[in-house]
Design a protein around this motif. Sequence first.
Motif, PDB file in Angstrom:
ATOM      1  N   ARG A  38      37.598  39.789  44.969  1.00 59.88           N
ATOM      2  CA  ARG A  38      37.540  40.357  44.240  1.00 59.88           C
ATOM      3  C   ARG A  38      39.039  39.733  43.264  1.00 59.88           C
ATOM      4  NH1 ARG A  38      36.023  45.461  45.064  1.00 59.88           N
ATOM      5  NH2 ARG A  38      38.394  46.397  45.605  1.00 59.88           N
ATOM      6  N   ARG A  39      40.277  39.107  44.274  1.00 60.70           N
ATOM      7  CA  ARG A  39      41.099  39.418  44.021  1.00 60.70           C
ATOM      8  C   ARG A  39      41.009  38.265  44.054  1.00 60.70           C
ATOM      9  NH1 ARG A  39      45.591  41.088  48.909  1.00 60.70           N
ATOM     10  NH2 ARG A  39      45.292  43.285  48.863  1.00 60.70           N
ATOM     11  N   VAL A  40      40.618  36.993  44.755  1.00 62.37           N
ATOM     12  CA  VAL A  40      40.357  35.609  43.879  1.00 62.37           C
ATOM     13  C   VAL A  40      39.481  35.417  42.592  1.00 62.37           C
ATOM     14  CG1 VAL A  40      39.097  33.344  43.935  1.00 62.37           C
ATOM     15  CG2 VAL A  40      39.314  35.325  46.397  1.00 62.37           C
ATOM     16  N   LEU A  41      38.749  36.212  42.187  1.00 62.61           N
ATOM     17  CA  LEU A  41      38.366  36.006  40.776  1.00 62.61           C
ATOM     18  C   LEU A  41      39.189  36.596  39.319  1.00 62.61           C
ATOM     19  CD1 LEU A  41      34.400  38.174  41.173  1.00 62.61           C
ATOM     20  CD2 LEU A  41      35.493  35.553  41.016  1.00 62.61           C
ATOM     21  N   LEU A  42      39.820  37.867  40.114  1.00 60.53           N
ATOM     22  CA  LEU A  42      41.653  38.235  38.933  1.00 60.53           C
ATOM     23  C   LEU A  42      42.523  37.319  39.557  1.00 60.53           C
ATOM     24  CD1 LEU A  42      41.942  42.216  40.202  1.00 60.53           C
ATOM     25  CD2 LEU A  42      40.636  41.310  38.450  1.00 60.53           C
ATOM     26  N   THR A  43      42.717  36.952  39.893  1.00 68.26           N
ATOM     27  CA  THR A  43      43.756  35.935  40.227  1.00 68.26           C
ATOM     28  C   THR A  43      43.183  34.897  39.538  1.00 68.26           C
ATOM     29  OG1 THR A  43      44.024  36.654  42.615  1.00 68.26           O
ATOM     30  CG2 THR A  43      44.803  33.631  41.883  1.00 68.26           C
ATOM     31  N   ALA A  44      41.449  33.868  39.425  1.00 66.02           N
ATOM     32  CA  ALA A  44      41.702  32.803  38.256  1.00 66.02           C
ATOM     33  C   ALA A  44      41.239  33.546  36.793  1.00 66.02           C
ATOM     34  CB  ALA A  44      39.864  32.426  38.914  1.00 66.02           C
ATOM     35  N   ALA A  45      41.763  34.449  36.932  1.00 63.19           N
ATOM     36  CA  ALA A  45      41.640  35.643  35.151  1.00 63.19           C
ATOM     37  C   ALA A  45      43.338  34.923  35.375  1.00 63.19           C
ATOM     38  CB  ALA A  45      40.634  36.563  35.332  1.00 63.19           C
ATOM     39  N   ALA A  46      44.018  35.133  35.633  1.00 59.49           N
ATOM     40  CA  ALA A  46      45.661  35.133  35.753  1.00 59.49           C
ATOM     41  C   ALA A  46      45.994  34.058  35.326  1.00 59.49           C
ATOM     42  CB  ALA A  46      46.332  35.783  36.886  1.00 59.49           C
ATOM     43  N   VAL A  47      44.885  32.817  35.942  1.00 56.26           N
ATOM     44  CA  VAL A  47      45.553  31.311  36.043  1.00 56.26           C
ATOM     45  C   VAL A  47      44.869  31.142  35.037  1.00 56.26           C
ATOM     46  CG1 VAL A  47      45.332  28.627  36.580  1.00 56.26           C
ATOM     47  CG2 VAL A  47      45.459  30.738  38.766  1.00 56.26           C
ATOM     48  N   GLY A  48      44.042  31.299  34.214  1.00 59.98           N
ATOM     49  CA  GLY A  48      43.404  30.861  32.960  1.00 59.98           C
ATOM     50  C   GLY A  48      44.068  31.022  31.979  1.00 59.98           C
ATOM     51  N   GLY A  49      44.942  32.850  31.999  1.00 61.41           N
ATOM     52  CA  GLY A  49      45.601  32.875  30.790  1.00 61.41           C
ATOM     53  C   GLY A  49      47.069  32.301  30.574  1.00 61.41           C
ATOM     54  N   ALA A  50      47.271  31.668  31.801  1.00 63.28           N
ATOM     55  CA  ALA A  50      48.537  31.200  31.861  1.00 63.28           C
ATOM     56  C   ALA A  50      48.135  28.993  31.638  1.00 63.28           C
ATOM     57  CB  ALA A  50      49.191  31.035  32.901  1.00 63.28           C
ATOM     58  N   ARG A  72      53.935  35.225  17.444  1.00 68.61           N
ATOM     59  CA  ARG A  72      54.751  34.455  16.336  1.00 68.61           C
ATOM     60  C   ARG A  72      55.386  33.763  17.276  1.00 68.61           C
ATOM     61  NH1 ARG A  72      59.277  37.425  12.845  1.00 68.61           N
ATOM     62  NH2 ARG A  72      59.582  36.005  13.007  1.00 68.61           N
ATOM     63  N   PRO A  73      55.753  33.023  17.684  1.00 69.76           N
ATOM     64  CA  PRO A  73      56.112  31.697  18.072  1.00 69.76           C
ATOM     65  C   PRO A  73      57.774  32.233  18.438  1.00 69.76           C
ATOM     66  CG  PRO A  73      55.847  30.514  16.054  1.00 69.76           C
ATOM     67  CD  PRO A  73      55.698  31.708  15.927  1.00 69.76           C
ATOM     68  N   GLY A  74      58.305  31.515  19.681  1.00 68.83           N
ATOM     69  CA  GLY A  74      59.047  32.587  20.583  1.00 68.83           C
ATOM     70  C   GLY A  74      58.626  32.433  21.679  1.00 68.83           C
ATOM     71  N   PRO A  75      60.140  33.347  22.418  1.00 69.79           N
ATOM     72  CA  PRO A  75      59.676  33.241  23.825  1.00 69.79           C
ATOM     73  C   PRO A  75      58.669  34.180  24.682  1.00 69.79           C
ATOM     74  CG  PRO A  75      62.038  33.472  23.404  1.00 69.79           C
ATOM     75  CD  PRO A  75      60.926  33.774  22.002  1.00 69.79           C
ATOM     76  N   LEU A  76      58.310  35.493  23.106  1.00 70.49           N
ATOM     77  CA  LEU A  76      57.281  36.332  24.070  1.00 70.49           C
ATOM     78  C   LEU A  76      55.754  36.104  24.719  1.00 70.49           C
ATOM     79  CD1 LEU A  76      56.382  39.076  23.930  1.00 70.49           C
ATOM     80  CD2 LEU A  76      55.853  38.768  21.463  1.00 70.49           C
ATOM     81  N   PRO A  77      55.334  34.499  23.578  1.00 67.43           N
ATOM     82  CA  PRO A  77      53.601  33.948  24.675  1.00 67.43           C
ATOM     83  C   PRO A  77      53.992  33.576  25.529  1.00 67.43           C
ATOM     84  CG  PRO A  77      54.131  33.653  21.352  1.00 67.43           C
ATOM     85  CD  PRO A  77      55.644  34.207  22.350  1.00 67.43           C
ATOM     86  N   TRP A  78      55.286  32.926  26.006  1.00 67.83           N
ATOM     87  CA  TRP A  78      55.427  32.249  27.388  1.00 67.83           C
ATOM     88  C   TRP A  78      55.297  33.655  28.303  1.00 67.83           C
ATOM     89  CZ3 TRP A  78      54.320  27.294  26.926  1.00 67.83           C
ATOM     90  CH2 TRP A  78      54.908  26.796  26.173  1.00 67.83           C
ATOM     91  N   LEU A  79      56.683  34.728  27.853  1.00 70.88           N
ATOM     92  CA  LEU A  79      56.996  35.697  28.617  1.00 70.88           C
ATOM     93  C   LEU A  79      55.251  36.429  28.757  1.00 70.88           C
ATOM     94  CD1 LEU A  79      60.246  36.780  27.378  1.00 70.88           C
ATOM     95  CD2 LEU A  79      59.509  34.654  29.611  1.00 70.88           C
ATOM     96  N   LEU A  80      54.666  37.116  28.447  1.00 73.21           N
ATOM     97  CA  LEU A  80      53.514  37.716  28.216  1.00 73.21           C
ATOM     98  C   LEU A  80      52.121  36.893  29.211  1.00 73.21           C
ATOM     99  CD1 LEU A  80      51.840  40.046  27.571  1.00 73.21           C
ATOM    100  CD2 LEU A  80      51.166  38.578  25.535  1.00 73.21           C
ATOM    101  N   THR A  81      52.134  35.343  29.212  1.00 75.94           N
ATOM    102  CA  THR A  81      51.446  34.547  29.954  1.00 75.94           C
ATOM    103  C   THR A  81      51.728  34.635  30.960  1.00 75.94           C
ATOM    104  OG1 THR A  81      51.960  32.263  29.394  1.00 75.94           O
ATOM    105  CG2 THR A  81      50.122  33.336  27.935  1.00 75.94           C
ATOM    106  N   GLY A  82      53.190  34.114  31.611  1.00 78.93           N
ATOM    107  CA  GLY A  82      53.904  34.793  32.735  1.00 78.93           C
ATOM    108  C   GLY A  82      54.225  35.789  33.167  1.00 78.93           C
ATOM    109  N   ALA A  83      53.819  36.555  32.632  1.00 79.39           N
ATOM    110  CA  ALA A  83      54.167  37.800  33.463  1.00 79.39           C
ATOM    111  C   ALA A  83      52.287  38.456  33.563  1.00 79.39           C
ATOM    112  CB  ALA A  83      53.909  39.586  31.970  1.00 79.39           C
ATOM    113  N   VAL A  84      51.398  37.879  33.325  1.00 76.60           N
ATOM    114  CA  VAL A  84      49.618  37.654  33.278  1.00 76.60           C
ATOM    115  C   VAL A  84      49.644  36.827  34.743  1.00 76.60           C
ATOM    116  CG1 VAL A  84      47.628  37.250  32.765  1.00 76.60           C
ATOM    117  CG2 VAL A  84      49.190  38.227  31.265  1.00 76.60           C
ATOM    118  N   LEU A  85      50.226  35.974  34.886  1.00 78.79           N
ATOM    119  CA  LEU A  85      49.972  34.836  36.199  1.00 78.79           C
ATOM    120  C   LEU A  85      51.147  35.578  37.069  1.00 78.79           C
ATOM    121  CD1 LEU A  85      48.997  32.779  37.513  1.00 78.79           C
ATOM    122  CD2 LEU A  85      51.637  31.602  36.723  1.00 78.79           C
ATOM    123  N   LEU A  86      51.918  36.519  37.182  1.00 78.01           N
ATOM    124  CA  LEU A  86      52.587  37.461  38.095  1.00 78.01           C
ATOM    125  C   LEU A  86      51.849  38.561  38.337  1.00 78.01           C
ATOM    126  CD1 LEU A  86      55.383  37.202  39.630  1.00 78.01           C
ATOM    127  CD2 LEU A  86      56.126  38.831  37.361  1.00 78.01           C
TER     128      LEU A  86
END
Length: 442
Positions: free
Chosen positions: A243-255, A399-413
């Motif tokens: 389950r961890r492997v699958l959730l990690t793959a999902a997080a990587v996919g988002g990033a 909207r363009p700016g830091p938010l999309p990057w920080l959001l996907t970074g939070a998913v990866l984290l």
Amino acid sequence: MTELTRLRTVRRRYVTVCALLWLPSGLGLASMVLLFSERGMSLAAVAGLFAVHSLTVAALELPTGGLSDVLGRRPVLATAGVLNMVACVLVGLGTTVWVLTAGMVLMGTARALASGTAEAWYVDTVQECSGPDAELRTGLARGGSATSAALAAGLLLGGALPWLLDAGPGLGTRLSEATAGAVLPLSVPMLLGSVVRVVLVCYVLAVLREPPRPPATLRAVLRGVPVTVFDGLRLGGRDALVRRVLLTAAAVGGALAGIELLIPGRTVELTGSPGSGAMAYAVLACAGFVCNGAGSHLAPLAARIAGSGERAVLVCLVTGAGGMLLLGVTATTRHPVATALAVVGFCLLYLGVGAASPNQNDLLHRRVTSAGRATALSVQSLALQLVGALAGLVVGALRPGPLPWLLTGAVLLSGALLWLRRVETRSAPDTPLTQGSRAGMS
């Protein structure tokens, strides 16, 4: 042949298959969108063609994984090569939307068939030779490096060939005229990819020997594939590590979806024009593949330094999340220092993801057996693709700016933090997937 010599041979064959599988994909990355445009396709039509490919892969990911587990790795991998060969010809020479759609469907089918099949063959063969506790991480890491190197080389070659044909004294014009417009300079990378697929099929049939498996009748295939697919999904719900492997793959996919969607526009803003932005993106993407390959190569070292594969996944994904943070904090400025930090962040993301993948797959393979290995890899790939698609829709609405990057970074984290607690490892024969798959084959 000694065991060590055999293991080296198996590893070398796996690395070669990885390179032959992904070199044509790299060739197509550089030219496919422009080729469709040259054929008169609108941007909406081009997006539709890529959607056809993605939906085909998503629909067939699990059934083809089950087919590989029931029928065998070698025939499925060879079939994928044949379908991809035909697809490259149709996409390279097609002039109507229906021919191009057929090419993208075949390409998606081949992608689903090949997903995880070569890796499953490698693990099956190594474990047959050295037992269930055989060292897998080094071979998986080298396969990941070969994949990234092939994509990078294909991207550069696929971009250079049309440019050289156009830059030559009428070479592109003469090529088009000689073939009544069927072959454009942009068609050449796809046709070259078809030739590479022929080499792949011949190589697979010649050297990929499989451990013995029960003869597969039509009845066994029809019964075994659904059972294997169901047990693959059930394993993700019952086994904490899987389950961890699958959730990690999902997080990587988002990033990765965020990167692929946001970086092209950012390079255009930085360079000031679409043409130069596209060239900058191609160079940056190539650097990303190189970093991904370097990360894969360093995966065994990361595990030794971190003390275990689980700790290595945590450290590597945190590194990738740090790269996303750098991309986020530099999103609103074009200052040279900020640009340099953004490039560093981009490279850190691919380096971290590349180093994490062999370590988590090593853990996954110790949780399943040959009876369900390709299915487990297909479930992992499906998780990455589905969350990637969802993340792309969310990022596109922001909207363009830091938010999309920080959001996907939070998913990866968040995917990295799943590995803070250690999970008890146990052998594959105790898993539900093993028992269910064997029941389906009886």
